[in-house]
Design an enzyme around this catalytic site. Sequence first.
Site, PDB file in Angstrom:
ATOM      1  N   ASP A  15      45.670  47.232  30.744  1.00 18.72           N
ATOM      2  CA  ASP A  15      46.644  47.834  29.343  1.00 18.72           C
ATOM      3  C   ASP A  15      46.235  48.993  29.055  1.00 18.72           C
ATOM      4  OD1 ASP A  15      48.044  45.555  30.491  1.00 18.72           O
ATOM      5  OD2 ASP A  15      46.244  44.380  28.666  1.00 18.72           O
ATOM      6  N   LYS A  18      48.170  53.323  32.099  1.00 18.49           N
ATOM      7  CA  LYS A  18      48.012  53.529  33.009  1.00 18.49           C
ATOM      8  C   LYS A  18      49.346  53.880  33.645  1.00 18.49           C
ATOM      9  CE  LYS A  18      45.537  49.971  34.830  1.00 18.49           C
ATOM     10  NZ  LYS A  18      45.048  49.315  32.991  1.00 18.49           N
ATOM     11  N   GLY A  42      50.283  45.263  35.310  1.00 17.37           N
ATOM     12  CA  GLY A  42      51.367  45.053  34.332  1.00 17.37           C
ATOM     13  C   GLY A  42      51.227  46.687  33.964  1.00 17.37           C
ATOM     14  N   HIS A  43      51.879  47.487  34.797  1.00 18.79           N
ATOM     15  CA  HIS A  43      51.990  49.189  34.134  1.00 18.79           C
ATOM     16  C   HIS A  43      53.418  49.743  33.976  1.00 18.79           C
ATOM     17  CE1 HIS A  43      47.802  49.617  37.115  1.00 18.79           C
ATOM     18  NE2 HIS A  43      47.956  48.710  35.999  1.00 18.79           N
ATOM     19  N   GLN A 237      43.859  47.310  35.774  1.00 23.90           N
ATOM     20  CA  GLN A 237      42.591  46.970  35.288  1.00 23.90           C
ATOM     21  C   GLN A 237      41.938  48.330  34.159  1.00 23.90           C
ATOM     22  OE1 GLN A 237      42.942  44.872  38.339  1.00 23.90           O
ATOM     23  NE2 GLN A 237      44.857  43.982  37.985  1.00 23.90           N
TER      24      GLN A 237
HETATM   25  P1  IMO Z   1      46.395  46.395  33.860  1.00 23.54           P
HETATM   26  O1  IMO Z   1      46.313  47.073  35.061  1.00 23.54           O
HETATM   27  C1  IMO Z   1      44.423  43.755  30.871  1.00 23.54           C
HETATM   28  C2  IMO Z   1      41.945  40.100  33.139  1.00 23.54           C
HETATM   29  C3  IMO Z   1      42.947  38.458  32.452  1.00 23.54           C
HETATM   30  C4  IMO Z   1      41.257  38.243  32.578  1.00 23.54           C
HETATM   31  C5  IMO Z   1      40.364  39.468  33.612  1.00 23.54           C
HETATM   32  C6  IMO Z   1      40.977  38.302  34.941  1.00 23.54           C
HETATM   33  O2  IMO Z   1      47.793  46.187  33.555  1.00 23.54           O
HETATM   34  O3  IMO Z   1      44.996  46.843  32.745  1.00 23.54           O
HETATM   35  P2  IMO Z   1      42.687  38.265  37.270  1.00 23.54           P
HETATM   36  O4  IMO Z   1      44.098  37.550  37.601  1.00 23.54           O
HETATM   37  O5  IMO Z   1      42.519  39.299  37.291  1.00 23.54           O
HETATM   38  O6  IMO Z   1      41.376  37.502  38.059  1.00 23.54           O
HETATM   39  O7  IMO Z   1      42.345  37.439  35.371  1.00 23.54           O
HETATM   40  O8  IMO Z   1      41.594  39.795  33.556  1.00 23.54           O
HETATM   41  N1  IMO Z   1      43.203  40.998  33.354  1.00 23.54           N
HETATM   42  C7  IMO Z   1      43.676  42.513  32.741  1.00 23.54           C
HETATM   43  N2  IMO Z   1      43.787  42.852  31.452  1.00 23.54           N
HETATM   44  N3  IMO Z   1      45.095  44.337  32.279  1.00 23.54           N
HETATM   45  C8  IMO Z   1      45.135  43.994  33.179  1.00 23.54           C
HETATM   46  O9  IMO Z   1      46.010  45.016  34.406  1.00 23.54           O
HETATM   47  C9  IMO Z   1      44.848  43.134  33.714  1.00 23.54           C
HETATM   48  N4  IMO Z   1      44.286  42.650  34.919  1.00 23.54           N
HETATM   49  C10 IMO Z   1      43.476  41.326  34.854  1.00 23.54           C
HETATM   50  O10 IMO Z   1      43.270  38.530  31.680  1.00 23.54           O
HETATM   51  O11 IMO Z   1      40.772  38.319  31.238  1.00 23.54           O
HETATM   52 MG    MG Z   2      48.398  44.841  31.627  1.00 19.78          MG
END
Ligand code: IMO
Ligand code: MG
Length: 434
Positions: A15, A18, A42-43, A237
Amino acid sequence: MKNKVDVVLGLQWGDEGKGKIVDVLAAAYPAVARFQGGPNAGHSLQFDGKSFVVRSIPSGIFREGSENIIGNGVVLDPLAFREECRSVAAMGIVPEKRIAISTKAHLILPTHRLLDAVKEAAAGKGKIGSTLKGIGPAYTDKISRQGLRTGDCLTPGFVQKFGEHTAKHLETIKLIAEGAGLDIPALEDKVFGCSLAQYTASWLEAVEFLKGFRLVNCEYFVSSLLERTPLLAEGAQGSLLDIDYGSYPFVTSSNTTCGGVCTGLGVPPSAVGKVFGIFKAYCTRVGSGPFPTELNDSTGEELRRIGHEFGAVTGRPRRTGWLDLVALKYSVMVNGVTHLIMMKSDCLDTFSAIKACTSYKVKGVVTEELPFDLADAEPVYTEFPGWQQDLTGARSFSELPARFTEYIDFIEGYIGVPVKIISLGPDREATIER
Ligand code: IMO
Ligand code: MG
């Protein structure tokens, strides 16, 4: 290869913004590729007064004529993908023409989502706080050599194979649910909003939809593309959620760091060029796990309010805290970041004092290294006077207040890499390049 793969990565817990940066940079890159993760991402993008969140589709999709690639390192949920494609189509873009998908990308099955939910529910307090998109179980099957890939959709025995996988998953789901006293139909309803059978029927329809896309041999596709144009690889992530380098076990199930680009797209390390590392001027985290600079007070709430820190995928309030420079320097080291990009500095405009963590105390010893268990790290802060000025209107570096540029100088000095882009708002236009 005549051209390079430049990379955009989140350096914190996801978050970082990106989506916005890939959308801004995509103007200079005819092709954008996702190399890991799935619809857990979630971009968010904002332009022409419209906002949009992409999950599996690369953030280059809104740039005229761009090629968007979903690499083999990604896990793809056909149904989530179809939904996303429909919203993109509603904006006048023909996704089938603009997206190519690796035949080696693994599929997220309906039962992967159910497995994610049942495991998390059974874990109680020890839960990861997963996005419940089936990411962990899909990667588990990949690594244990039991996955289904998009290329399998094209084979005659696919539906039967899918049935066998589903049956095997259901055995495990039943075992876990019984052990934890969980009701499976209730869980199905919670995850799918309907029964597994109903959801599966839509999922199989979505597989047919997927077949309307170019399913490509990604390595050859990317290699020949690089003969013609540069490529931007879009990380999902953040580095602190990396399966190897993150705060394990509170991580996601893929390599979110730079090495994931090579394995997730089939490009050699020598093809990697610039590495853009994105960080927010403070930190956030969703889900469980250690977060040394977390603020469980009114300052943390203020950050959440000003920064609108609520999940783009799950709507969950994000945990907030001060910038952690120890962790940031670690991420820069692991990824070989060449360009830093600082997001949301404007969210600190009203604070009279700003803190950044510049070392940790681990079991009484001061260190600038991440410990084995991040939960052992107590933050030691350096405090800066706030600039207390509205940054959002600034469009050039020279317009920025001295207290703010001094803060950036400090960050650059600590990390040893220049801050090349400063973002001061969600819109494409609110971006300063140096
Ligand atoms: P973007 O790309 C923030 C976190 C989840 C959880 C951990 C594992 O938008 O930055 P998962 O569903 O991957 O098995 O969850 O990772 N998580 C994220 N946190 N931004 C994301 O994506 C995330 N994708 C997974 O909240 O703690
Ligand atoms: Mg996100």
